[in-house]
Design a protein around this motif. Structure first.
Motif, PDB file in Angstrom:
ATOM      1  N   THR A 169     121.490  34.942  33.538  1.00 19.00           N
ATOM      2  CA  THR A 169     122.550  35.901  33.831  1.00 19.00           C
ATOM      3  C   THR A 169     122.055  37.026  34.738  1.00 19.00           C
ATOM      4  OG1 THR A 169     122.131  37.104  31.772  1.00 19.00           O
ATOM      5  CG2 THR A 169     123.848  35.415  31.735  1.00 19.00           C
ATOM      6  N   THR A 170     120.822  37.430  34.566  1.00 17.91           N
ATOM      7  CA  THR A 170     120.270  38.487  35.414  1.00 17.91           C
ATOM      8  C   THR A 170     120.052  37.995  36.829  1.00 17.91           C
ATOM      9  OG1 THR A 170     119.231  39.525  33.511  1.00 17.91           O
ATOM     10  CG2 THR A 170     118.357  40.100  35.666  1.00 17.91           C
ATOM     11  N   CYS A 171     119.481  36.821  36.974  1.00 14.44           N
ATOM     12  CA  CYS A 171     119.226  36.272  38.312  1.00 14.44           C
ATOM     13  C   CYS A 171     120.517  35.962  39.066  1.00 14.44           C
ATOM     14  CB  CYS A 171     118.353  35.023  38.214  1.00 14.44           C
ATOM     15  SG  CYS A 171     116.649  35.407  37.763  1.00 14.44           S
ATOM     16  N   SER A 172     121.606  35.782  38.351  1.00 13.52           N
ATOM     17  CA  SER A 172     122.869  35.490  39.026  1.00 13.52           C
ATOM     18  C   SER A 172     123.321  36.655  39.901  1.00 13.52           C
ATOM     19  CB  SER A 172     123.957  35.135  38.013  1.00 13.52           C
ATOM     20  OG  SER A 172     124.361  36.284  37.293  1.00 13.52           O
ATOM     21  N   PHE A 173     122.837  37.860  39.657  1.00 14.79           N
ATOM     22  CA  PHE A 173     123.218  39.016  40.465  1.00 14.79           C
ATOM     23  C   PHE A 173     122.407  39.132  41.755  1.00 14.79           C
ATOM     24  CE2 PHE A 173     125.654  40.414  36.947  1.00 14.79           C
ATOM     25  CZ  PHE A 173     126.640  41.187  37.532  1.00 14.79           C
ATOM     26  N   ILE A 174     121.274  38.494  41.813  1.00 15.24           N
ATOM     27  CA  ILE A 174     120.409  38.635  42.985  1.00 15.24           C
ATOM     28  C   ILE A 174     121.096  38.182  44.271  1.00 15.24           C
ATOM     29  CG2 ILE A 174     118.228  37.883  44.032  1.00 15.24           C
ATOM     30  CD1 ILE A 174     117.056  37.984  41.144  1.00 15.24           C
ATOM     31  N   PRO A 175     121.777  37.028  44.321  1.00 14.68           N
ATOM     32  CA  PRO A 175     122.449  36.655  45.571  1.00 14.68           C
ATOM     33  C   PRO A 175     123.519  37.663  46.002  1.00 14.68           C
ATOM     34  CG  PRO A 175     122.300  34.753  44.117  1.00 14.68           C
ATOM     35  CD  PRO A 175     121.861  35.950  43.324  1.00 14.68           C
ATOM     36  N   GLN A 176     124.250  38.236  45.053  1.00 16.41           N
ATOM     37  CA  GLN A 176     125.280  39.225  45.398  1.00 16.41           C
ATOM     38  C   GLN A 176     124.643  40.483  45.978  1.00 16.41           C
ATOM     39  OE1 GLN A 176     128.898  38.915  44.970  1.00 16.41           O
ATOM     40  NE2 GLN A 176     128.578  40.472  46.514  1.00 16.41           N
ATOM     41  N   VAL A 177     123.594  40.960  45.340  1.00 14.31           N
ATOM     42  CA  VAL A 177     122.899  42.150  45.837  1.00 14.31           C
ATOM     43  C   VAL A 177     122.346  41.878  47.230  1.00 14.31           C
ATOM     44  CG1 VAL A 177     120.933  43.695  45.467  1.00 14.31           C
ATOM     45  CG2 VAL A 177     122.351  43.014  43.535  1.00 14.31           C
ATOM     46  N   TRP A 178     121.720  40.731  47.401  1.00 17.63           N
ATOM     47  CA  TRP A 178     121.145  40.366  48.697  1.00 17.63           C
ATOM     48  C   TRP A 178     122.226  40.318  49.780  1.00 17.63           C
ATOM     49  CZ3 TRP A 178     116.560  40.567  50.664  1.00 17.63           C
ATOM     50  CH2 TRP A 178     116.295  39.912  51.849  1.00 17.63           C
ATOM     51  N   GLN A 179     123.360  39.708  49.461  1.00 15.06           N
ATOM     52  CA  GLN A 179     124.457  39.599  50.431  1.00 15.06           C
ATOM     53  C   GLN A 179     124.989  40.981  50.814  1.00 15.06           C
ATOM     54  OE1 GLN A 179     127.728  37.153  49.189  1.00 15.06           O
ATOM     55  NE2 GLN A 179     128.939  37.610  50.979  1.00 15.06           N
ATOM     56  N   VAL A 180     125.177  41.850  49.826  1.00 13.85           N
ATOM     57  CA  VAL A 180     125.693  43.189  50.107  1.00 13.85           C
ATOM     58  C   VAL A 180     124.689  43.985  50.941  1.00 13.85           C
ATOM     59  CG1 VAL A 180     126.308  45.402  49.034  1.00 13.85           C
ATOM     60  CG2 VAL A 180     127.253  43.280  48.132  1.00 13.85           C
TER      61      VAL A 180
END
Length: 93
Positions: free
Chosen positions: A18-29
Motif C-alpha cells: 500500500t505504501t509503494c502504491s503511492f510512489i508512481p503518483q508522487v513521481w508523476q506529479v
C-alpha cells in the motif's frame, strides 16, 4: 535477531504494497508538475486519515501500521502540498 510472527509478516507485506502504491503518483506529479486532475478535498481527507492511522499505530504499538502510514503520510503529504501550491497560485493569478 528479532523474531517476527507470521501475522506481522502479513502486516509488513500489506504495508509495503500500500505504501509503494503511492510512489508512481508522487513521481508523476513531481515530473509533470501537474496536479490539475487530483482532488484537493480527497487528498485533505486522505492525509488526515493517514495521520490518524499513524496515531492509532503508536497507541496500539503496531510497527507495520506505524511504518506504512508514516511513509504514506509523507508521500501523500507531498502530493497535497503540490496541489495546494498549484491551487493557491491559480487564485493569486
Amino acid at each position: 535477531m528479532i523474531a517476527v510472527d507470521k501475522i506481522s509478516l502479513v502486516g509488513y507485506g500489506a504495508a509495503i504494497c500500500t505504501t509503494c502504491s503511492f510512489i508512481p503518483q508522487v513521481w508523476q506529479v513531481i515530473q509533470s508538475r501537474n496536479t490539475e486532475s487530483i482532488s484537493l478535498l480527497m487528498y485533505c481527507i486522505f492525509v488526515f486519515g493517514v495521520f490518524l492511522w499513524c496515531v492509532y499505530g503508536v497507541v496500539v504499538r503496531d510497527l507495520p501500521l506505524i511504518m506504512a502510514n508514516l511513509i504514506t503520510l509523507i508521500l501523500s503529504g507531498l502530493i497535497l502540498a503540490m496541489k495546494l501550491r498549484d491551487t493557491t497560485s491559480k487564485v493569486d493569478n
